[in-house]
Design a protein around this motif. Structure first.
Motif, PDB file in Angstrom:
ATOM      1  N   THR A 227       0.998  -1.501   0.399  1.00 42.61           N
ATOM      2  CA  THR A 227      -0.164  -0.113  -0.173  1.00 42.61           C
ATOM      3  C   THR A 227       1.025   1.358  -0.024  1.00 42.61           C
ATOM      4  OG1 THR A 227      -1.589  -0.850   1.590  1.00 42.61           O
ATOM      5  CG2 THR A 227      -1.640   0.845   1.792  1.00 42.61           C
ATOM      6  N   SER A 228       1.557   1.331   0.408  1.00 41.15           N
ATOM      7  CA  SER A 228       2.783   2.323   1.301  1.00 41.15           C
ATOM      8  C   SER A 228       3.433   2.646  -0.509  1.00 41.15           C
ATOM      9  CB  SER A 228       3.932   2.272   1.847  1.00 41.15           C
ATOM     10  OG  SER A 228       4.862   1.193   1.345  1.00 41.15           O
ATOM     11  N   GLN A 229       3.815   1.488  -1.010  1.00 42.20           N
ATOM     12  CA  GLN A 229       4.514   2.008  -2.256  1.00 42.20           C
ATOM     13  C   GLN A 229       3.179   2.389  -3.473  1.00 42.20           C
ATOM     14  OE1 GLN A 229       5.891  -1.891  -3.103  1.00 42.20           O
ATOM     15  NE2 GLN A 229       7.762  -1.812  -1.044  1.00 42.20           N
TER      16      GLN A 229
END
Length: 234
Positions: A227-229
Protein backbone atom coordinates in the motif's frame (compact mmCIF):
# COMPACT_ATOMS: atom_id res chain seq x y z
CA UNK A 1 -34.24 -35.89 14.61
CA UNK A 2 -32.35 -39.20 14.80
CA UNK A 3 -29.08 -37.30 14.95
CA UNK A 4 -30.26 -35.43 18.01
CA UNK A 5 -31.49 -38.53 19.80
CA UNK A 6 -28.19 -40.32 19.26
CA UNK A 7 -25.98 -37.46 20.41
CA UNK A 8 -27.92 -35.72 23.14
CA UNK A 9 -26.37 -37.30 26.21
CA UNK A 10 -23.16 -35.53 27.12
CA UNK A 11 -21.98 -38.13 29.61
CA UNK A 12 -18.34 -38.64 30.39
CA UNK A 13 -17.47 -38.95 26.70
CA UNK A 14 -17.76 -35.20 26.21
CA UNK A 15 -15.31 -34.46 29.00
CA UNK A 16 -12.91 -37.11 27.75
CA UNK A 17 -13.11 -35.77 24.20
CA UNK A 18 -12.20 -32.32 25.44
CA UNK A 19 -9.12 -33.65 27.18
CA UNK A 20 -7.51 -35.20 24.15
CA UNK A 21 -5.20 -32.59 22.72
CA UNK A 22 -2.85 -35.20 21.36
CA UNK A 23 -3.18 -38.52 19.55
CA UNK A 24 -3.77 -41.25 22.13
CA UNK A 25 -1.58 -43.91 20.54
CA UNK A 26 -1.41 -47.12 22.52
CA UNK A 27 1.22 -48.69 20.28
CA UNK A 28 4.36 -49.74 22.13
CA UNK A 29 7.74 -48.99 20.63
CA UNK A 30 8.87 -52.27 19.12
CA UNK A 31 12.45 -53.45 19.71
CA UNK A 32 14.80 -53.17 16.79
CA UNK A 33 16.81 -56.33 17.22
CA UNK A 34 18.55 -57.44 14.01
CA UNK A 35 17.03 -60.36 12.13
CA UNK A 36 18.71 -63.01 10.02
CA UNK A 37 15.54 -64.12 8.23
CA UNK A 38 14.73 -62.95 4.71
CA UNK A 39 16.52 -60.51 2.45
CA UNK A 40 17.44 -57.29 4.22
CA UNK A 41 17.72 -54.01 2.31
CA UNK A 42 20.64 -52.04 3.77
CA UNK A 43 20.01 -48.44 4.80
CA UNK A 44 16.24 -48.75 5.11
CA UNK A 45 14.26 -48.24 8.33
CA UNK A 46 10.65 -47.97 9.53
CA UNK A 47 9.59 -45.70 12.38
CA UNK A 48 6.33 -44.60 13.98
CA UNK A 49 7.31 -41.24 15.45
CA UNK A 50 3.93 -40.64 17.12
CA UNK A 51 4.29 -43.94 18.98
CA UNK A 52 7.84 -43.03 19.97
CA UNK A 53 6.66 -39.73 21.48
CA UNK A 54 3.86 -41.22 23.58
CA UNK A 55 6.14 -44.03 24.78
CA UNK A 56 8.93 -41.68 25.85
CA UNK A 57 9.71 -41.37 29.55
CA UNK A 58 9.09 -37.62 29.47
CA UNK A 59 5.61 -38.08 28.02
CA UNK A 60 4.54 -40.89 30.35
CA UNK A 61 5.82 -39.14 33.49
CA UNK A 62 4.05 -35.94 32.48
CA UNK A 63 0.78 -37.86 31.99
CA UNK A 64 1.05 -39.17 35.54
CA UNK A 65 2.02 -35.82 37.06
CA UNK A 66 -0.78 -34.00 35.24
CA UNK A 67 -3.46 -35.93 37.10
CA UNK A 68 -2.20 -34.44 40.37
CA UNK A 69 -1.14 -30.99 39.18
CA UNK A 70 -4.44 -30.31 37.41
CA UNK A 71 -6.72 -32.25 39.75
CA UNK A 72 -8.79 -29.13 40.45
CA UNK A 73 -9.53 -28.66 36.74
CA UNK A 74 -10.36 -32.34 36.25
CA UNK A 75 -12.69 -32.33 39.26
CA UNK A 76 -14.38 -29.11 38.18
CA UNK A 77 -14.90 -30.46 34.66
CA UNK A 78 -16.37 -33.71 35.98
CA UNK A 79 -18.74 -31.88 38.31
CA UNK A 80 -19.91 -29.55 35.57
CA UNK A 81 -20.22 -32.43 33.12
CA UNK A 82 -22.45 -34.31 35.56
CA UNK A 83 -24.58 -31.18 36.01
CA UNK A 84 -24.98 -30.77 32.25
CA UNK A 85 -25.90 -34.42 31.84
CA UNK A 86 -28.56 -34.13 34.54
CA UNK A 87 -29.87 -30.97 32.88
CA UNK A 88 -30.06 -32.48 29.40
CA UNK A 89 -31.52 -35.89 30.28
CA UNK A 90 -35.07 -34.66 31.08
CA UNK A 91 -35.05 -32.66 27.85
CA UNK A 92 -34.06 -35.75 25.89
CA UNK A 93 -36.66 -37.90 27.64
CA UNK A 94 -39.39 -35.38 26.80
CA UNK A 95 -38.19 -35.16 23.21
CA UNK A 96 -38.29 -38.94 22.81
CA UNK A 97 -41.74 -39.15 24.39
CA UNK A 98 -43.14 -36.38 22.20
CA UNK A 99 -41.73 -37.82 18.99
CA UNK A 100 -43.39 -41.18 19.69
CA UNK A 101 -46.85 -39.61 19.85
CA UNK A 102 -49.42 -40.60 17.23
CA UNK A 103 -49.33 -37.13 15.69
CA UNK A 104 -46.12 -35.47 16.92
CA UNK A 105 -45.87 -31.71 16.80
CA UNK A 106 -42.97 -31.26 14.37
CA UNK A 107 -42.50 -27.59 15.17
CA UNK A 108 -42.23 -28.37 18.87
CA UNK A 109 -39.81 -31.22 18.21
CA UNK A 110 -37.59 -28.94 16.15
CA UNK A 111 -37.56 -26.37 18.94
CA UNK A 112 -36.70 -29.03 21.52
CA UNK A 113 -33.95 -30.47 19.33
CA UNK A 114 -32.48 -27.01 18.79
CA UNK A 115 -32.53 -26.32 22.54
CA UNK A 116 -30.79 -29.63 23.29
CA UNK A 117 -28.15 -29.05 20.64
CA UNK A 118 -27.50 -25.51 21.85
CA UNK A 119 -27.07 -26.69 25.43
CA UNK A 120 -24.70 -29.41 24.26
CA UNK A 121 -22.54 -26.95 22.33
CA UNK A 122 -22.50 -24.50 25.23
CA UNK A 123 -21.57 -27.31 27.61
CA UNK A 124 -18.75 -28.52 25.41
CA UNK A 125 -17.35 -25.00 25.12
CA UNK A 126 -17.60 -24.57 28.89
CA UNK A 127 -15.78 -27.83 29.56
CA UNK A 128 -13.07 -26.93 27.07
CA UNK A 129 -12.60 -23.61 28.87
CA UNK A 130 -12.29 -25.35 32.23
CA UNK A 131 -9.76 -27.82 30.81
CA UNK A 132 -7.80 -25.24 28.83
CA UNK A 133 -4.85 -25.35 31.27
CA UNK A 134 -4.73 -29.13 30.83
CA UNK A 135 -4.73 -28.83 27.05
CA UNK A 136 -1.93 -26.24 27.19
CA UNK A 137 0.11 -28.52 29.44
CA UNK A 138 -0.34 -31.41 27.01
CA UNK A 139 0.73 -29.25 24.08
CA UNK A 140 3.70 -27.83 26.02
CA UNK A 141 5.03 -31.26 26.99
CA UNK A 142 4.57 -32.66 23.49
CA UNK A 143 6.33 -29.67 21.92
CA UNK A 144 9.35 -30.09 24.23
CA UNK A 145 9.61 -33.75 23.22
CA UNK A 146 9.12 -33.04 19.52
CA UNK A 147 11.89 -30.44 19.66
CA UNK A 148 14.30 -33.28 20.52
CA UNK A 149 12.74 -35.86 18.21
CA UNK A 150 14.54 -34.91 14.99
CA UNK A 151 17.98 -35.13 16.60
CA UNK A 152 17.03 -38.46 18.20
CA UNK A 153 15.95 -39.77 14.81
CA UNK A 154 19.18 -38.64 13.16
CA UNK A 155 21.28 -40.19 15.92
CA UNK A 156 19.45 -43.51 15.65
CA UNK A 157 19.83 -43.50 11.87
CA UNK A 158 23.55 -42.86 12.16
CA UNK A 159 24.11 -45.66 14.66
CA UNK A 160 22.14 -48.13 12.54
CA UNK A 161 23.58 -46.84 9.22
CA UNK A 162 20.10 -45.93 7.98
CA UNK A 163 19.71 -43.53 5.08
CA UNK A 164 15.93 -43.73 4.46
CA UNK A 165 13.18 -43.92 7.08
CA UNK A 166 9.57 -44.66 6.13
CA UNK A 167 6.37 -44.43 8.14
CA UNK A 168 4.64 -47.78 8.82
CA UNK A 169 1.50 -46.75 6.93
CA UNK A 170 3.54 -46.10 3.78
CA UNK A 171 4.52 -49.76 3.32
CA UNK A 172 2.39 -52.87 2.95
CA UNK A 173 4.56 -55.19 5.01
CA UNK A 174 8.06 -55.35 6.43
CA UNK A 175 10.29 -57.41 8.69
CA UNK A 176 9.68 -55.54 11.94
CA UNK A 177 12.79 -56.69 13.78
CA UNK A 178 15.13 -55.88 10.92
CA UNK A 179 13.75 -52.47 9.99
CA UNK A 180 11.96 -51.12 13.08
CA UNK A 181 13.74 -48.06 14.46
CA UNK A 182 11.20 -47.23 17.15
CA UNK A 183 13.22 -48.52 20.08
CA UNK A 184 16.45 -46.97 18.79
CA UNK A 185 14.81 -43.55 18.46
CA UNK A 186 13.09 -43.98 21.82
CA UNK A 187 16.41 -44.70 23.51
CA UNK A 188 17.95 -41.58 22.00
CA UNK A 189 14.89 -39.50 22.91
CA UNK A 190 14.88 -40.67 26.54
CA UNK A 191 18.53 -39.68 26.79
CA UNK A 192 17.98 -36.28 25.18
CA UNK A 193 14.90 -35.39 27.27
CA UNK A 194 14.41 -37.66 30.32
CA UNK A 195 11.68 -35.36 31.65
CA UNK A 196 9.70 -32.35 30.50
CA UNK A 197 8.34 -29.28 32.22
CA UNK A 198 4.66 -29.85 32.95
CA UNK A 199 3.33 -26.32 33.43
CA UNK A 200 3.88 -23.86 30.57
CA UNK A 201 5.06 -20.34 31.39
CA UNK A 202 2.52 -17.54 31.55
CA UNK A 203 1.36 -16.46 28.12
CA UNK A 204 2.77 -19.52 26.35
CA UNK A 205 1.01 -20.57 23.16
CA UNK A 206 1.34 -23.79 21.13
CA UNK A 207 3.57 -23.73 18.07
CA UNK A 208 0.67 -23.83 15.63
CA UNK A 209 -0.79 -20.70 17.25
CA UNK A 210 2.55 -18.90 17.19
CA UNK A 211 3.13 -19.82 13.56
CA UNK A 212 -0.36 -18.70 12.55
CA UNK A 213 0.15 -15.41 14.35
CA UNK A 214 3.51 -14.91 12.65
CA UNK A 215 2.02 -15.66 9.21
CA UNK A 216 -0.79 -13.20 9.84
CA UNK A 217 1.66 -10.52 10.92
CA UNK A 218 3.82 -11.15 7.85
CA UNK A 219 0.80 -10.92 5.55
CA UNK A 220 -0.28 -7.68 7.17
CA UNK A 221 3.25 -6.32 6.82
CA UNK A 222 3.35 -7.21 3.14
CA UNK A 223 -0.04 -5.62 2.57
CA UNK A 224 1.06 -2.45 4.35
CA UNK A 225 4.29 -2.33 2.31
CA UNK A 226 2.39 -2.78 -0.94
CA UNK A 227 0.00 0.00 0.00
CA UNK A 228 2.82 2.39 0.85
CA UNK A 229 4.50 1.74 -2.51
CA UNK A 230 1.44 2.60 -4.52
CA UNK A 231 1.85 5.91 -6.44
CA UNK A 232 -0.22 8.79 -5.17
CA UNK A 233 -2.25 10.92 -7.58
CA UNK A 234 -1.46 14.56 -8.29
Amino acid sequence: MKTITKSVALGSALALATLSAQPALAAKAAPAAPSDSGTIVPGLGIANLDAVVVNSNAYKVAEQQRETTYKAQYDQAKTRNDQLTAQIKPMVDKFNTDRQAANPNQASLQQQAAAIQQLQEQGKAELQQILQPVALSQAYVQEQIEDKLNDALKSAMKKRSISIVLAPDSVIAFNGNAYNLNQDILNELNTAIPSAQLVPPAGWEPRRVREARAQQAAAQGQAAAATSQQPTGR
